[in-house]
Design a protein around this motif. Structure first.
Motif, mmCIF file in Angstrom:
data_model
loop_
_atom_site.group_PDB
_atom_site.id
_atom_site.type_symbol
_atom_site.label_atom_id
_atom_site.label_comp_id
_atom_site.label_asym_id
_atom_site.label_seq_id
_atom_site.Cartn_x
_atom_site.Cartn_y
_atom_site.Cartn_z
ATOM 1 N N ASN A 1 0.922 -2.872 9.288
ATOM 2 C CA ASN A 1 -0.069 -3.051 10.344
ATOM 3 C C ASN A 1 -1.399 -2.353 10.070
ATOM 4 O O ASN A 1 -2.398 -2.679 10.711
ATOM 5 N N VAL A 2 -1.394 -1.388 9.183
ATOM 6 C CA VAL A 2 -2.598 -0.630 8.852
ATOM 7 C C VAL A 2 -2.664 -0.442 7.331
ATOM 8 O O VAL A 2 -1.632 -0.529 6.656
ATOM 9 N N PRO A 3 -3.853 -0.180 6.794
ATOM 10 C CA PRO A 3 -4.000 -0.110 5.329
ATOM 11 C C PRO A 3 -3.511 1.213 4.748
ATOM 12 O O PRO A 3 -4.293 2.022 4.247
ATOM 13 N N ASP A 4 -2.213 1.413 4.827
ATOM 14 C CA ASP A 4 -1.613 2.665 4.355
ATOM 15 C C ASP A 4 -0.737 2.404 3.131
ATOM 16 O O ASP A 4 -0.860 1.363 2.483
ATOM 17 N N GLY A 5 0.121 3.361 2.822
ATOM 18 C CA GLY A 5 0.964 3.234 1.637
ATOM 19 C C GLY A 5 1.827 1.989 1.654
ATOM 20 O O GLY A 5 1.899 1.255 0.666
ATOM 21 N N GLN A 6 2.485 1.741 2.790
ATOM 22 C CA GLN A 6 3.337 0.549 2.882
ATOM 23 C C GLN A 6 2.532 -0.721 2.606
ATOM 24 O O GLN A 6 2.991 -1.611 1.878
ATOM 25 N N MET B 1 0.073 -1.144 0.772
ATOM 26 C CA MET B 1 -0.316 -1.322 -0.620
ATOM 27 C C MET B 1 0.878 -1.604 -1.522
ATOM 28 O O MET B 1 0.754 -2.330 -2.506
ATOM 29 N N TRP B 2 2.071 -1.035 -1.207
ATOM 30 C CA TRP B 2 3.190 -1.408 -2.086
ATOM 31 C C TRP B 2 3.620 -2.835 -1.783
ATOM 32 O O TRP B 2 4.029 -3.549 -2.706
ATOM 33 N N GLU B 3 3.535 -3.252 -0.542
ATOM 34 C CA GLU B 3 3.899 -4.642 -0.239
ATOM 35 C C GLU B 3 2.899 -5.615 -0.878
ATOM 36 O O GLU B 3 3.291 -6.616 -1.488
ATOM 37 N N SER C 1 0.937 -5.003 -3.413
ATOM 38 C CA SER C 1 1.093 -4.908 -4.865
ATOM 39 C C SER C 1 2.266 -5.780 -5.328
ATOM 40 O O SER C 1 2.151 -6.519 -6.313
ATOM 41 N N MET D 1 -9.654 -2.222 -0.417
ATOM 42 C CA MET D 1 -8.534 -1.642 -1.165
ATOM 43 C C MET D 1 -7.860 -2.722 -2.027
ATOM 44 O O MET D 1 -7.501 -2.476 -3.181
ATOM 45 N N TRP E 1 -8.870 10.270 2.844
ATOM 46 C CA TRP E 1 -7.819 9.352 2.393
ATOM 47 C C TRP E 1 -8.422 7.981 2.089
ATOM 48 O O TRP E 1 -9.540 7.664 2.490
ATOM 49 N N THR E 2 -7.661 7.161 1.386
ATOM 50 C CA THR E 2 -8.205 5.920 0.818
ATOM 51 C C THR E 2 -8.811 5.000 1.874
ATOM 52 O O THR E 2 -9.907 4.460 1.689
ATOM 53 N N ALA E 3 -8.115 4.788 2.983
ATOM 54 C CA ALA E 3 -8.605 3.833 3.982
ATOM 55 C C ALA E 3 -9.964 4.276 4.525
ATOM 56 O O ALA E 3 -10.839 3.445 4.798
#
Lengths: 519, 519
Positions: A355-360, A362-364, A366, A400, A473-475
């Protein structure tokens, strides 16, 4: 455009690397058509390919596909297929003969011919997120219905990033525009803010025809010139299981009759609209796609068609769709094998569930992007900006994602894996010897500016330097870059006469009432 | 163990899915040896492989490798190599003859034989982050020197997650323990908190011998039984360019003489300690690794050796190392081709450059992990918990990485791509027809509990449900899971006599002063 939420403000203005020359916020990679030099990952044996093909053919022959479109049914009947209550059953020989007429490769040329796209072969192309009804960014901190300004800003990102090759559907649905004229305003924005390949929704004859006319005008072409080759495309989804809706088929027929390209992307969620087994979901997807492509090839032999995959699994606890899963990756790879078996270019997606541009997220994403690479995908939809299974568009996520797309582009540059004497560099190794380093030698100095990928939003500082810049942080870094790109955005040049013709077209069609909204 | 920072507290306790049965915080995947069924990605042509081999051989023959170890130099001289001022030059025929003696596959058996690891072939195994001097977690919110409690907690995660196959180096360096006895305390923790394959640092004879004795005791073996097959391993880095340090070589010699395994992982940063060109950095890495492996095979023909890759690029702006880059991926794949050329098992890493477990951390780590898969890597070091180029260990990152590792494990399960009649499921598709759905049918009901990957830290809720749970970003969810795992951790069973023998060993060696710290 928006106030900055506290979380963002904390970061200060030091996070990004602000070369604030207009249009040069980032030192991004150049426009390029990435060529996928990797051998595809092929999880299916030859027998597996045959089994999925057999399944798809049995679906077409025994179960049939519903075409909620009388014209299509009449054409199928004319071609000798069995049509009962809009259920069309078609023999495999006919299907394969028709699908065999589709070109393996073709080109789509937008108003800027330098942005022409080769579709098929080993090219892999990326497009913006398409069609989320909602928008989220860090300064809002919440999910809101999309509007025209947000849509235009995402179109500016689409144009800005060289790694984005085409402007797909609306990057967010601008619900502040009335549905009767929405396509006119957004296409005007799209065709003036970008010079890349554009798309028409197949949502009623007027919309498709309007968009074709607007793209034609943007290219400065007569009807005849426009129809001579593809300048745009439409993308349709089947209504799984086993149905094609009226406007989708109608839009495709209109596109192919005017020489434009179509992408047929069934949306087969395993366990919901398709079997819970991935091979079954892929077989159903193939049947749904081939049925429409066979129709189009019968109507216009050799018309440019792409087979799409949107096969993923649901979360069996909630029934909600999930993307970027292991099953999604394998389904994409399997569909790649089938697309090559049928000789069709392939479309896949850069999707995620988060739901937000976090770690999850980006792995999804990717996982989705690498499975697009591994499957030999030619067109990657939703490659930048997608969140919440496609319900949210986010500019931070867009930026990102562009980092990942640039890395894939770089990954495919031949020089990275070159093995000539200059690259093996035994002389440089001898020069440095056992107690030196490579920083200062000529071999390094001659190459260091272009030797390695340079990131746009990644921060490669060590912890202390990163902390000194605010510990962002990245976002949050992506948010700042987004603002800078929008602030400095310069639209691509457009002939003033063409712009006026576009404006006049939009005005006239608005006066005529736009498109009906009762479909 | 720590206060909860405000950011974390905001989340409330509703983020994770708390099945708080002891030891069952998560519904994780079972222990399994993943078998990599994908064909490797091979960026090098046959000529490219030959060119890198030729480069490596010329380095060994013409430039030579420095062995800062008199015993090694004497052995090389005995074997007929040229040794001048510790520079060893060796002919390619001899090197290839020696390397050819190394086994393609072998097994390491820890104190729990059910956790024995097949090394080589198509198995792909994952280990915890190793050797960061610093620790970071969300409740601290800052980077601090590691301590024994943090190290033990990360060892508990190493044991807890079935997708982690081995306990590599110290998951964080416990600098509160004196260097003379650190190895004794950490190995005691490691051998009592985990029952997985363990590792010894090659940092002086006493440490290596102590660890071998402790592993032997943990397995309940005599010296003879211990030495009969591998029960543990050491991993060494060369000191690039072209040097092997004394303790590294000494430790490996001690290990192979007692039948244990060694991994030789040159750390060749292109542009700093190796050529700026990736093929040159790989060629140098190969030369450094083969020189040591040839030595070990001469000393103990057939001893278990693994070739490691740690080739990446620096950020040419700062000189800092970068990981998970396109160049890193291609270097890993190229080294995979070379490892297969030499018939050696391969080690790679799950590395990233990012300082916190955010989006950047996950796309970089995802790139590293997928390149490990694509290269046919057998042993993936640092697969969980690594940040800041290896300078920080983080429990949140550990858990987020385990999600990716589980997805890779699931990705390789044959059922995902099975294509039997039950999977193609034409009958189920016929049963649902054109207007139904697949949720309720028998074909779905019989399979839905195991049909799809179930996440551990990913939140697949839609935005509104996710928001209702507190709107918790991934790293914060991971923090809560980390706390729950530590709270509910149950160590693996250990025979009381063995535990007492380990304690007595540690006590005795401490009384003797531990290991010297003046190396």
């Amino acid at each position: 455009m928006d106030d900055i939420a506290p979380k963002r403000r904390r970061a200060g203005g030091r996070a990004a690397n602000p070369r604030r020359n207009r249009g040069e916020v980032l030192d991004q990679m150049p426009w390029r058509i990435p060529i996928n030099t990797d051998r595809p990952i092929e999880p299916l044996t030859e027998e597996g390919v045959a089994a999925i093909h057999e399944g798809a053919m049995r679906i077409l022959e025994e179960i049939g596909i519903v075409f909620l479109n009388e014209e299509a049914c009449a054409i199928f009947a004319e071609a000798g297929c069995t049509v009962e209550d809009q259920v069309v059953r078609m023999g495999r020989d006919w299907v394969m003969e028709m699908v065999g007429k589709a070109p393996r490769e073709f080109t789509i040329t937008p108003r800027n011919p330098a942005k022409a796209l080769p579709i098929g072969g080993r090219a892999i192309l990326f497009g913006n997120v398409s069609s989320p009804p909602n928008y989220w960014d860090l300064s809002l901190g919440s999910k809101v219905p999309g509007n025209r300004e947000q849509c235009a800003n995402l179109l500016k990102l689409t144009q800005y990033f060289n790694c984005i090759h085409f402007a797909g559907g609306y990057p967010v649905e601008p619900v502040d525009l009335h549905p009767s004229v929405r396509h006119l305003d957004v296409l005007f924005d799209k065709l003036t803010l970008t010079d890349k390949v554009a798309h028409a929704y197949s949502l009623g004859p007027e919309r498709v025809e309007d968009v074709m006319d607007m793209v034609r005008i943007s290219c400065g072409l007569t009807d005849e010139e426009f129809e001579a080759k593809p300048h745009m495309y439409t993308n349709i989804n089947s209504t799984s299981p086993l149905k094609h809706d009226w406007p989708m088929i109608d839009g495709c027929l209109r596109c192919i009759r005017r020489g434009q390209a179509v992408i047929v992307s069934p949306f087969t969620l395993a366990g919901a609209m398709a079997p819970v087994t991935m091979a079954g979901a892929v077989a159903q997807s193939i049947a749904e796609a081939l049925s429409a492509i066979a129709l189009f090839q019968y109507v216009r032999p050799g018309c440019p068609c792409v087979i799409g995959t949107f096969t993923s699994n649901v979360d069996m606890k909630s029934g909600a769709p999930a993307f970027g899963t292991p099953e999604y990756m394998r389904a994409t790879q399997m569909t790649g094998q089938m697309a090559r078996y049928y000789g069709l270019p392939l479309r896949a997606s850069g999707a995620c569930t988060a739901n937000v541009p976090d770690g999850q997220a980006m792995w999804e994403t990717s996982n989705s992007l690498w499975s697009a690479v591994q499957s030999g995908t030619n067109i990657v939809y939703h490659a930048a900006g997608w969140l919440e299974g496609g319900l949210i568009a986010s500019p931070e996520k867009f930026i990102m994602d562009c980092e990942m797309l640039q890395m894939i582009q770089r990954y495919f540059e031949p020089e990275v894996v070159a093995t000539g004497p200059d690259e093996i560099a035994v002389e440089a190794i001898a020069e440095v010897g056992h107690y030196g380093h490579f920083f200062g030698i000529d071999h390094t100095q001659a190459r260091y500016e272009t030797a390695f990928y340079q990131p746009i939003v990644s921060d490669w500082s060590n912890f202390e330097a990163w902390q000194a810049k605010g510990g962002v942080w990245t976002a949050e870094r992506a948010h700042l870059i987004y603002k800078q790109i929008i602030d400095g955005f310069v639209p691509p040049p457009m002939d003033e006469g063409i712009r006026e013709e576009l404006e006049a077209f939009v005005d006239r069609r608005k006066r005529e009432g736009g498109a009906p909204t009762d479909f």
